[in-house]
Design an enzyme around this catalytic site. Structure first.
Site, PDB file in Angstrom:
ATOM      1  N   HIS A  13      -1.859  -3.209  -4.429  1.00 28.53           N
ATOM      2  CA  HIS A  13      -2.627  -4.467  -4.473  1.00 28.53           C
ATOM      3  C   HIS A  13      -3.989  -4.267  -3.815  1.00 28.53           C
ATOM      4  O   HIS A  13      -5.005  -4.740  -4.302  1.00 28.53           O
ATOM      5  CB  HIS A  13      -1.875  -5.580  -3.735  1.00 28.53           C
ATOM      6  CG  HIS A  13      -0.550  -5.902  -4.334  1.00 28.53           C
ATOM      7  ND1 HIS A  13      -0.298  -7.100  -4.963  1.00 28.53           N
ATOM      8  CD2 HIS A  13       0.596  -5.188  -4.419  1.00 28.53           C
ATOM      9  CE1 HIS A  13       0.952  -7.113  -5.398  1.00 28.53           C
ATOM     10  NE2 HIS A  13       1.517  -5.960  -5.077  1.00 28.53           N
ATOM     11  N   HIS A  39       6.056   7.163 -11.217  1.00 31.11           N
ATOM     12  CA  HIS A  39       6.993   6.023 -11.230  1.00 31.11           C
ATOM     13  C   HIS A  39       6.452   4.897 -12.123  1.00 31.11           C
ATOM     14  O   HIS A  39       7.076   3.889 -12.278  1.00 31.11           O
ATOM     15  CB  HIS A  39       7.194   5.515  -9.804  1.00 31.11           C
ATOM     16  CG  HIS A  39       5.991   4.832  -9.211  1.00 31.11           C
ATOM     17  ND1 HIS A  39       4.733   5.380  -9.220  1.00 31.11           N
ATOM     18  CD2 HIS A  39       5.848   3.633  -8.591  1.00 31.11           C
ATOM     19  CE1 HIS A  39       3.889   4.552  -8.622  1.00 31.11           C
ATOM     20  NE2 HIS A  39       4.541   3.491  -8.243  1.00 31.11           N
TER      21      HIS A  39
HETATM   22  N1  UDP Z   1      -1.972   6.801  -4.220  1.00 34.38           N
HETATM   23  C1  UDP Z   1      -2.791   7.710  -3.588  1.00 34.38           C
HETATM   24  N2  UDP Z   1      -2.234   8.833  -3.080  1.00 34.38           N
HETATM   25  C2  UDP Z   1      -0.928   9.116  -3.160  1.00 34.38           C
HETATM   26  C3  UDP Z   1      -0.090   8.186  -3.809  1.00 34.38           C
HETATM   27  C4  UDP Z   1      -0.652   7.033  -4.343  1.00 34.38           C
HETATM   28  O1  UDP Z   1      -4.013   7.539  -3.496  1.00 34.38           O
HETATM   29  O2  UDP Z   1      -0.520  10.155  -2.654  1.00 34.38           O
HETATM   30  C5  UDP Z   1      -2.579   5.572  -4.764  1.00 34.38           C
HETATM   31  C6  UDP Z   1      -2.679   5.600  -6.265  1.00 34.38           C
HETATM   32  O3  UDP Z   1      -3.883   6.226  -6.649  1.00 34.38           O
HETATM   33  C7  UDP Z   1      -2.615   4.121  -6.639  1.00 34.38           C
HETATM   34  C8  UDP Z   1      -1.793   3.504  -5.509  1.00 34.38           C
HETATM   35  O4  UDP Z   1      -1.754   4.454  -4.458  1.00 34.38           O
HETATM   36  O5  UDP Z   1      -3.911   3.572  -6.669  1.00 34.38           O
HETATM   37  C9  UDP Z   1      -0.372   3.197  -5.907  1.00 34.38           C
HETATM   38  O6  UDP Z   1      -0.340   2.107  -6.766  1.00 34.38           O
HETATM   39  P1  UDP Z   1       0.701   1.993  -7.947  1.00 34.38           P
HETATM   40  O7  UDP Z   1       0.472   0.672  -8.606  1.00 34.38           O
HETATM   41  O8  UDP Z   1       0.627   3.171  -8.812  1.00 34.38           O
HETATM   42  O9  UDP Z   1       2.116   2.058  -7.259  1.00 34.38           O
HETATM   43  P2  UDP Z   1       2.821   1.328  -6.030  1.00 34.38           P
HETATM   44  O10 UDP Z   1       2.767   2.333  -4.941  1.00 34.38           O
HETATM   45  O11 UDP Z   1       2.081   0.072  -5.732  1.00 34.38           O
HETATM   46  O12 UDP Z   1       4.204   1.124  -6.526  1.00 34.38           O
END
Ligand code: UDP
Length: 461
Positions: free
Chosen positions: A17, A348
């Site tokens: 978010h 995921h």
């Molecule tokens: N992300 C990141 N590094 C990581 C893992 C995730 O920068 O090692 C960021 C990714 O680029 C994305 C966010 O975290 O912008 C995760 O959002 P997403 O909607 O994919 O998944 P959530 O973690 O909210 O389920």
């Protein structure tokens, strides 16, 4: 005059978010608006210093009652209630204080799950807009679910048609909260999504909803609900990875976990399109058995991999495993996805990860866990055709063979993999087109800003 526009942007304190919300803030700041970003104190404390350095952005943390952070050991329903109670009070107080100082907020933008900020806006008669951080398709599916125009009883996985949507869904493709297998602890979720629509309806007719998507990606879904005015303003991605207009904009600036291990030398040492990037969500955690199956599948693939996980200690054969790949607790996902050595993303299918895969032109193997992820995976596989979804065996576990099989199809030399890579390249171009001057998202964002400034916020209740 955009300078007279002061947006209060309230975000749920989760990575998925915060990232698009901060990117939205950067875009509107650049257009001349004043922006105050509000989320929980624990999130602001964990965020990298980068957020406090975004020129012009004011941070307004509030205590959500969990100042040391929420962990999966806490009850999620208690947390949601506390967030709502504390957040509503804090946002009300902030709005009043600003008004007293003659710095009043002219618009409130709130992220998915933060229904109460919309409610506060309605009560204080400040115009507000929902920033939806899932696909427009998912919003439409929820809309139909609550309006009961569609039979959602497809328990036996029969195919269901959605009016106006060129995509057939089975119950396993619905957001997890609609599925009968959804754990009771997530029973809070559907009422929250229903409340989103109720709050929009109370705010007035034909409310705008900003969506982190773009026209070419979800043309039909964006237009499917006549009652609201959905505006695709995405991809909300740092400029350096998208249009390059601001080469210094190389991160969202809101990472809740810090990068501690350098992986760039390792990535640089690998062949083009040879690496599997694995990241399975900042929130969910997998069972030990599932972790082992993924690890075995990666070994079977014989390809180098970069895996973001903070649970590698659950793996029983870690030493042998690390010869082939690298495990890191966190990375800059966009930096990794845009690296030439990365050939596939085992994801995921959280919405940000999906849209980041499209922007980077990287095909995916999707392993959806919950929330909107099953629908996102379906879209990637059958609508945008940039990847495939892993199939679980009886007992719900995805086995190593299946992981290796899908990786081979997506990265291999066969026609299916070739087509997915072609499709991924196509979406990369279309994503960039959407945000460039005159592109659909660029026009929509400008249009939105013109409207919230031009009308000087006439409020219909
Ligand atoms: N992300 C990141 N590094 C990581 C893992 C995730 O920068 O090692 C960021 C990714 O680029 C994305 C966010 O975290 O912008 C995760 O959002 P997403 O909607 O994919 O998944 P959530 O973690 O909210 O389920």
């Amino acid at each position: 005059m955009v300078e007279h526009c002061h947006i209060l942007l309230v975000s749920f304190p989760g990575q998925g978010h915060i990232n698009p919300a901060i990117q939205f803030a950067k875009c509107t700041l650049q257009m001349g608006a004043k922006v105050t970003f509000s989320t929980s104190l624990s999130a602001i404390r964990r965020m990298s210093e980068a957020a406090s350095k975004i020129p012009g952005l004011t941070l307004a943390p509030f205590s959500d009652g969990y100042d040391d952070g929420w962990t999966s050991a806490h009850d999620v329903q208690d947390f949601m209630l506390s967030l709502r109670t504390c957040g509503s009070e804090a946002v009300t107080n902030l709005v009043m204080a600003q008004e007293k100082e003659g710095q009043k907020f002219t618009h409130i933008v709130y992220s998915t799950l933060i229904t109460w900020a919309g409610e506060v806006a309605n009560q204080l008669q400040i115009p507000s807009t929902l920033l939806w951080n899932q696909p427009a398709t998912v919003l439409y599916v929820y809309y139909l679910y609550f309006n009961k125009n569609v039979d959602f009883t497809g328990e036996n996985n029969e195919v269901i048609e959605f009016p106006g949507l060129p995509l057939l869904l089975k119950s396993c493709d619905f957001p997890s909260f609609m599925q009968s297998s959804s754990p009771v602890i997530y029973n809070f979720a559907l009422p929250v999504f229903k409340e989103h629509f109720e709050i929009l309806d109370r705010a007035g007719t034909k409310q705008k909803i900003l969506v982190n998507t773009f026209d070419a990606l979800e043309f039909e879904a964006i237009r499917a609900i006549n009652k609201y005015d959905l505006m695709g303003i995405g991809p909300l991605i740092p400029s350096a990875f998208l249009d390059g207009k601001d080469p210094l904009d190389t991160s969202f600036g809101g990472d809740l976990i810090q990068k501690t291990v350098d992986y760039m030398d390792w990535l640089n040492s690998k062949d083009e399109l040879s690496v599997i990037y694995v990241a399975l969500g900042s929130f969910s955690s997998l069972s030990k058995q599932q972790m082992e199956e993924i690890a075995k599948g990666l070994i079977e693939s014989q390809k180098p991999f970069l895996w973001v996980t903070r649970e590698a200690n659950t793996l029983s054969f870690i030493k042998e495993f690390e010869k082939q790949g690298m495990i890191v607790p966190w990375c800059s996902q966009l930096e990794v996805l845009s690296h030439p050595s990365v050939g596939c993303f085992l994801t995921h299918s959280g919405w940000n990860s999906c849209i980041e895969s499209l922007v980077s032109g990287v095909p995916v193997v999707a392993f959806p866990q919950w929330a909107d992820q099953p629908t996102n995976a379906k879209l990637l596989q059958d609508f945008w055709k940039t990847g495939m979804r892993l199939a679980a065996a009886d007992g719900g576990i995805v086995m190593a063979d299946e992981v290796a099989r899908c990786l081979e199809i997506v990265m291999g030399g066969g026609e299916r993999g070739e087509n997915m890579r072609k499709q991924a390249k196509k979406w990369k171009i279309l994503a960039k087109d959407a945000v460039k001057e005159g592109g659909s998202s660029n026009v929509n964002l400008k249009g939105f800003m013109d409207q919230i400034v031009g009308s000087n916020q006439s409020f219909s209740s």
